[in-house]
Write a protein that holds these residues in place. Structure first.
Motif, PDB file in Angstrom:
ATOM      1  N   MET A  12     -38.723  18.088  11.458  1.00 26.37           N
ATOM      2  CA  MET A  12     -39.095  18.508  12.741  1.00 26.37           C
ATOM      3  C   MET A  12     -40.017  19.728  12.783  1.00 26.37           C
ATOM      4  O   MET A  12     -39.948  20.761  13.754  1.00 26.37           O
ATOM      5  CB  MET A  12     -37.931  18.888  13.509  1.00 26.37           C
ATOM      6  CG  MET A  12     -36.999  17.543  13.883  1.00 26.37           C
ATOM      7  SD  MET A  12     -37.665  16.364  14.941  1.00 26.37           S
ATOM      8  CE  MET A  12     -37.460  16.967  16.568  1.00 26.37           C
ATOM      9  N   GLY A  13     -40.493  20.315  11.834  1.00 24.47           N
ATOM     10  CA  GLY A  13     -41.246  21.391  11.494  1.00 24.47           C
ATOM     11  C   GLY A  13     -40.113  22.550  11.510  1.00 24.47           C
ATOM     12  O   GLY A  13     -39.359  22.667  11.072  1.00 24.47           O
ATOM     13  N   ASN A  14     -40.561  23.511  12.602  1.00 18.51           N
ATOM     14  CA  ASN A  14     -39.724  24.680  12.733  1.00 18.51           C
ATOM     15  C   ASN A  14     -39.188  24.716  14.117  1.00 18.51           C
ATOM     16  O   ASN A  14     -38.408  25.767  14.658  1.00 18.51           O
ATOM     17  CB  ASN A  14     -40.290  25.908  12.590  1.00 18.51           C
ATOM     18  CG  ASN A  14     -41.546  26.182  13.522  1.00 18.51           C
ATOM     19  OD1 ASN A  14     -41.692  25.388  14.418  1.00 18.51           O
ATOM     20  ND2 ASN A  14     -42.145  27.300  13.376  1.00 18.51           N
ATOM     21  N   ALA A  15     -38.838  23.579  14.667  1.00 18.31           N
ATOM     22  CA  ALA A  15     -38.217  23.421  15.836  1.00 18.31           C
ATOM     23  C   ALA A  15     -36.803  23.659  16.295  1.00 18.31           C
ATOM     24  O   ALA A  15     -36.055  24.320  16.964  1.00 18.31           O
ATOM     25  CB  ALA A  15     -38.448  21.993  16.534  1.00 18.31           C
ATOM     26  N   HIS A  16     -35.925  23.572  15.026  1.00 22.83           N
ATOM     27  CA  HIS A  16     -34.625  23.857  15.100  1.00 22.83           C
ATOM     28  C   HIS A  16     -34.177  24.991  13.960  1.00 22.83           C
ATOM     29  O   HIS A  16     -33.016  24.919  13.500  1.00 22.83           O
ATOM     30  CB  HIS A  16     -33.700  22.587  14.967  1.00 22.83           C
ATOM     31  CG  HIS A  16     -34.000  21.544  15.989  1.00 22.83           C
ATOM     32  ND1 HIS A  16     -33.663  21.986  17.115  1.00 22.83           N
ATOM     33  CD2 HIS A  16     -34.473  20.418  15.927  1.00 22.83           C
ATOM     34  CE1 HIS A  16     -33.838  20.677  18.014  1.00 22.83           C
ATOM     35  NE2 HIS A  16     -34.556  20.000  16.948  1.00 22.83           N
ATOM     36  N   ASP A  17     -35.161  25.842  13.471  1.00 23.66           N
ATOM     37  CA  ASP A  17     -35.174  26.729  12.488  1.00 23.66           C
ATOM     38  C   ASP A  17     -34.151  28.129  12.833  1.00 23.66           C
ATOM     39  O   ASP A  17     -34.448  28.617  13.846  1.00 23.66           O
ATOM     40  CB  ASP A  17     -36.211  27.295  11.627  1.00 23.66           C
ATOM     41  CG  ASP A  17     -36.898  26.200  10.922  1.00 23.66           C
ATOM     42  OD1 ASP A  17     -36.514  25.072  10.882  1.00 23.66           O
ATOM     43  OD2 ASP A  17     -37.834  26.491  10.348  1.00 23.66           O
ATOM     44  N   VAL A  18     -33.302  28.219  12.258  1.00 23.22           N
ATOM     45  CA  VAL A  18     -32.354  29.547  12.553  1.00 23.22           C
ATOM     46  C   VAL A  18     -32.103  30.357  10.991  1.00 23.22           C
ATOM     47  O   VAL A  18     -32.042  29.849   9.923  1.00 23.22           O
ATOM     48  CB  VAL A  18     -31.023  29.077  12.931  1.00 23.22           C
ATOM     49  CG1 VAL A  18     -30.031  30.128  12.902  1.00 23.22           C
ATOM     50  CG2 VAL A  18     -31.101  28.525  14.241  1.00 23.22           C
ATOM     51  N   LEU A  19     -32.337  31.657  11.083  1.00 22.87           N
ATOM     52  CA  LEU A  19     -32.085  32.474  10.013  1.00 22.87           C
ATOM     53  C   LEU A  19     -31.107  33.491  10.261  1.00 22.87           C
ATOM     54  O   LEU A  19     -31.009  33.981  11.443  1.00 22.87           O
ATOM     55  CB  LEU A  19     -33.417  33.390   9.627  1.00 22.87           C
ATOM     56  CG  LEU A  19     -33.300  34.506   8.558  1.00 22.87           C
ATOM     57  CD1 LEU A  19     -32.931  33.676   7.114  1.00 22.87           C
ATOM     58  CD2 LEU A  19     -34.358  35.152   8.535  1.00 22.87           C
ATOM     59  N   ASP A  20     -29.839  33.331   9.512  1.00 21.94           N
ATOM     60  CA  ASP A  20     -28.976  34.366  10.041  1.00 21.94           C
ATOM     61  C   ASP A  20     -28.113  34.820   8.513  1.00 21.94           C
ATOM     62  O   ASP A  20     -28.376  34.368   7.272  1.00 21.94           O
ATOM     63  CB  ASP A  20     -27.705  33.575  10.691  1.00 21.94           C
ATOM     64  CG  ASP A  20     -26.815  34.419  11.587  1.00 21.94           C
ATOM     65  OD1 ASP A  20     -26.853  35.604  11.077  1.00 21.94           O
ATOM     66  OD2 ASP A  20     -25.971  33.731  12.180  1.00 21.94           O
ATOM     67  N   THR A  21     -27.489  35.875   8.726  1.00 24.76           N
ATOM     68  CA  THR A  21     -26.718  36.397   7.655  1.00 24.76           C
ATOM     69  C   THR A  21     -25.366  35.991   7.641  1.00 24.76           C
ATOM     70  O   THR A  21     -24.591  35.575   8.517  1.00 24.76           O
ATOM     71  CB  THR A  21     -26.763  37.914   7.646  1.00 24.76           C
ATOM     72  OG1 THR A  21     -28.106  38.373   7.786  1.00 24.76           O
ATOM     73  CG2 THR A  21     -26.036  38.717   6.461  1.00 24.76           C
TER      74      THR A  21
END
Length: 64
Positions: A12-21
């Motif tokens: 999906m490309g970056n449609a659902h990307d999440v960056l977290d700690t």
């Protein structure tokens, strides 16, 4: 360690990307909440850091 996680769907490309700690639980367990918003193959990238140095990076796929 400080551990970051980047989740998303490669298809999906970056449609659902999440960056977290990662968070530390009261039982000293590292936790990373991920919202799998749709079925398919998800990739989770992990980075382990000590101070400012990267100790390990890796990834795994999870089919939902």
């Amino acid at each position: 360690y400080r551990i970051t996680g980047h989740s998303g769907m490669p298809s999906m490309g970056n449609a659902h990307d999440v960056l977290d700690t990662f968070k530390m639980s009261k039982d000293n367990v590292y936790l990373l909440p991920i919202d799998f918003v749709m079925p398919g193959e998800w990739r989770i990238n992990l980075s382990f850091l000590r101070d400012t140095s990267t100790v390990f990076t890796g990834w795994f796929n999870q089919k939902i």
